[in-house]
Write a protein that holds these residues in place. Sequence first.
Motif, PDB file in Angstrom:
ATOM      1  N   ALA A  50      54.181  37.819  38.634  1.00  0.00           N
ATOM      2  CA  ALA A  50      55.513  37.801  38.022  1.00  0.00           C
ATOM      3  C   ALA A  50      56.369  37.080  39.047  1.00  0.00           C
ATOM      4  CB  ALA A  50      56.022  39.210  37.752  1.00  0.00           C
ATOM      5  N   PHE A  51      56.567  35.785  38.826  1.00  0.00           N
ATOM      6  CA  PHE A  51      57.211  34.936  39.822  1.00  0.00           C
ATOM      7  C   PHE A  51      58.446  35.598  40.410  1.00  0.00           C
ATOM      8  CE2 PHE A  51      60.189  31.687  41.211  1.00  0.00           C
ATOM      9  CZ  PHE A  51      59.389  30.989  42.094  1.00  0.00           C
ATOM     10  N   PRO A  52      58.543  35.685  41.704  1.00  0.00           N
ATOM     11  CA  PRO A  52      57.770  35.037  42.752  1.00  0.00           C
ATOM     12  C   PRO A  52      56.674  35.915  43.354  1.00  0.00           C
ATOM     13  CG  PRO A  52      59.749  35.916  43.723  1.00  0.00           C
ATOM     14  CD  PRO A  52      59.780  36.273  42.247  1.00  0.00           C
ATOM     15  N   VAL A  53      56.374  37.056  42.737  1.00  0.00           N
ATOM     16  CA  VAL A  53      55.359  37.966  43.273  1.00  0.00           C
ATOM     17  C   VAL A  53      54.015  37.648  42.619  1.00  0.00           C
ATOM     18  CG1 VAL A  53      54.709  40.372  43.620  1.00  0.00           C
ATOM     19  CG2 VAL A  53      57.129  39.747  43.575  1.00  0.00           C
ATOM     20  N   LEU A  54      52.986  37.545  43.445  1.00  0.00           N
ATOM     21  CA  LEU A  54      51.646  37.247  42.974  1.00  0.00           C
ATOM     22  C   LEU A  54      50.663  38.085  43.777  1.00  0.00           C
ATOM     23  CD1 LEU A  54      50.062  33.818  42.423  1.00  0.00           C
ATOM     24  CD2 LEU A  54      49.085  35.329  44.132  1.00  0.00           C
ATOM     25  N   VAL A  55      49.690  38.687  43.092  1.00  0.00           N
ATOM     26  CA  VAL A  55      48.716  39.525  43.784  1.00  0.00           C
ATOM     27  C   VAL A  55      47.311  39.248  43.252  1.00  0.00           C
ATOM     28  CG1 VAL A  55      47.972  41.894  44.256  1.00  0.00           C
ATOM     29  CG2 VAL A  55      50.398  41.370  44.203  1.00  0.00           C
ATOM     30  N   ASP A  56      46.380  39.051  44.183  1.00  0.00           N
ATOM     31  CA  ASP A  56      44.942  38.999  43.908  1.00  0.00           C
ATOM     32  C   ASP A  56      44.339  40.204  44.610  1.00  0.00           C
ATOM     33  OD1 ASP A  56      43.858  36.774  42.414  1.00  0.00           O
ATOM     34  OD2 ASP A  56      44.598  35.471  44.009  1.00  0.00           O
ATOM     35  N   VAL A  57      43.530  40.990  43.891  1.00  0.00           N
ATOM     36  CA  VAL A  57      42.905  42.159  44.498  1.00  0.00           C
ATOM     37  C   VAL A  57      41.406  42.158  44.237  1.00  0.00           C
ATOM     38  CG1 VAL A  57      44.932  43.665  44.364  1.00  0.00           C
ATOM     39  CG2 VAL A  57      43.290  43.645  42.486  1.00  0.00           C
ATOM     40  N   SER A  58      40.719  42.912  45.064  1.00  0.00           N
ATOM     41  CA  SER A  58      39.311  43.211  44.882  1.00  0.00           C
ATOM     42  C   SER A  58      39.228  44.740  44.872  1.00  0.00           C
ATOM     43  CB  SER A  58      38.504  42.630  46.044  1.00  0.00           C
ATOM     44  OG  SER A  58      37.160  43.027  45.957  1.00  0.00           O
TER      45      SER A  58
ATOM     46  N   GLY B 230      57.546  37.782  49.028  1.00  0.00           N
ATOM     47  CA  GLY B 230      58.927  37.728  49.508  1.00  0.00           C
ATOM     48  C   GLY B 230      59.125  38.809  50.551  1.00  0.00           C
ATOM     49  N   GLN B 231      59.938  39.789  50.243  1.00  0.00           N
ATOM     50  CA  GLN B 231      60.169  40.898  51.172  1.00  0.00           C
ATOM     51  C   GLN B 231      59.453  42.165  50.729  1.00  0.00           C
ATOM     52  OE1 GLN B 231      64.416  41.238  51.563  1.00  0.00           O
ATOM     53  NE2 GLN B 231      64.609  39.241  52.525  1.00  0.00           N
ATOM     54  N   GLY B 232      58.481  42.038  49.825  1.00  0.00           N
ATOM     55  CA  GLY B 232      57.816  43.216  49.266  1.00  0.00           C
ATOM     56  C   GLY B 232      56.504  43.594  49.902  1.00  0.00           C
ATOM     57  N   LYS B 233      56.285  43.219  51.157  1.00  0.00           N
ATOM     58  CA  LYS B 233      55.033  43.557  51.853  1.00  0.00           C
ATOM     59  C   LYS B 233      54.775  45.055  51.807  1.00  0.00           C
ATOM     60  CE  LYS B 233      51.698  42.463  54.911  1.00  0.00           C
ATOM     61  NZ  LYS B 233      50.430  42.076  54.378  1.00  0.00           N
ATOM     62  N   ASP B 234      55.819  45.869  51.873  1.00  0.00           N
ATOM     63  CA  ASP B 234      55.657  47.327  51.839  1.00  0.00           C
ATOM     64  C   ASP B 234      55.041  47.813  50.533  1.00  0.00           C
ATOM     65  OD1 ASP B 234      56.570  47.672  54.400  1.00  0.00           O
ATOM     66  OD2 ASP B 234      58.542  48.437  53.829  1.00  0.00           O
TER      67      ASP B 234
ATOM     68  N   ILE C 236      56.786  51.870  45.153  1.00  0.00           N
ATOM     69  CA  ILE C 236      57.242  52.046  46.536  1.00  0.00           C
ATOM     70  C   ILE C 236      58.698  51.592  46.624  1.00  0.00           C
ATOM     71  CG2 ILE C 236      56.894  51.319  48.937  1.00  0.00           C
ATOM     72  CD1 ILE C 236      54.612  53.079  47.788  1.00  0.00           C
ATOM     73  N   SER C 237      59.566  52.477  47.080  1.00  0.00           N
ATOM     74  CA  SER C 237      60.982  52.167  47.204  1.00  0.00           C
ATOM     75  C   SER C 237      61.184  51.001  48.167  1.00  0.00           C
ATOM     76  CB  SER C 237      61.723  53.406  47.714  1.00  0.00           C
ATOM     77  OG  SER C 237      63.090  53.140  47.847  1.00  0.00           O
ATOM     78  N   GLY C 238      61.989  50.049  47.760  1.00  0.00           N
ATOM     79  CA  GLY C 238      62.240  48.877  48.571  1.00  0.00           C
ATOM     80  C   GLY C 238      61.241  47.760  48.336  1.00  0.00           C
ATOM     81  N   ALA C 239      60.163  48.071  47.612  1.00  0.00           N
ATOM     82  CA  ALA C 239      59.142  47.076  47.281  1.00  0.00           C
ATOM     83  C   ALA C 239      58.651  47.338  45.856  1.00  0.00           C
ATOM     84  CB  ALA C 239      57.987  47.133  48.272  1.00  0.00           C
TER      85      ALA C 239
ATOM     86  N   SER D 280      54.870  46.524  44.389  1.00  0.00           N
ATOM     87  CA  SER D 280      53.959  47.641  44.135  1.00  0.00           C
ATOM     88  C   SER D 280      53.555  47.697  42.669  1.00  0.00           C
ATOM     89  CB  SER D 280      54.556  48.969  44.609  1.00  0.00           C
ATOM     90  OG  SER D 280      55.809  49.228  44.044  1.00  0.00           O
ATOM     91  N   ILE D 281      54.443  47.347  41.760  1.00  0.00           N
ATOM     92  CA  ILE D 281      54.094  47.309  40.338  1.00  0.00           C
ATOM     93  C   ILE D 281      53.094  46.183  40.074  1.00  0.00           C
ATOM     94  CG2 ILE D 281      54.952  46.847  38.005  1.00  0.00           C
ATOM     95  CD1 ILE D 281      57.571  48.297  38.870  1.00  0.00           C
ATOM     96  N   VAL D 282      53.304  45.028  40.670  1.00  0.00           N
ATOM     97  CA  VAL D 282      52.384  43.906  40.476  1.00  0.00           C
ATOM     98  C   VAL D 282      51.005  44.254  41.049  1.00  0.00           C
ATOM     99  CG1 VAL D 282      51.924  41.487  41.048  1.00  0.00           C
ATOM    100  CG2 VAL D 282      54.189  42.168  40.265  1.00  0.00           C
ATOM    101  N   ILE D 283      50.952  44.971  42.156  1.00  0.00           N
ATOM    102  CA  ILE D 283      49.671  45.410  42.707  1.00  0.00           C
ATOM    103  C   ILE D 283      48.972  46.345  41.717  1.00  0.00           C
ATOM    104  CG2 ILE D 283      48.588  46.847  44.505  1.00  0.00           C
ATOM    105  CD1 ILE D 283      50.756  45.640  46.447  1.00  0.00           C
ATOM    106  N   LYS D 284      49.714  47.306  41.165  1.00  0.00           N
ATOM    107  CA  LYS D 284      49.107  48.216  40.171  1.00  0.00           C
ATOM    108  C   LYS D 284      48.599  47.439  38.962  1.00  0.00           C
ATOM    109  CE  LYS D 284      52.472  51.232  39.649  1.00  0.00           C
ATOM    110  NZ  LYS D 284      53.160  52.461  39.191  1.00  0.00           N
TER     111      LYS D 284
END
Length: 133
Positions: free
Chosen positions: A60-68, A87-91, A110-113, A117-121
Amino acid sequence: MKKIVKTGIILAVVIIIVSAAGNIALRRIEKNLSYLPLMEISEPDLTVISDGVYKGYYAAFPVLVDVSVTVKNHAIADISILKHQNGQGKDGEKIIPNILEKQSLQLDAISGATYSSIVIKKAVEQALSQTKN
């Protein structure tokens, strides 16, 4: 003196244009991300997921996640971030131990990210929807 005034006016106009373009871009990004907290995240049925490693992706631009995601004995054994543009969502990555502990995606962001955290889920959900039954 006229040259200095002219240069100052041109510089002021450039600053105004750049500032306006930046504000427009920020509004577009915020609008693009605003739907994320409203998005449904399905709970995977781990009882039907075979052991294995599943790759997932969500953006979801600008957040992008690839997971295994590693599944062993019908449980999520490990989640590895392969790529996280945040961006600033490393947390947001702090959600991973919570997913592993609860064996669930039905967790608060996660508050502040929040967006990361939603994109990771969502990436984990996408990975686990590719079962090898």
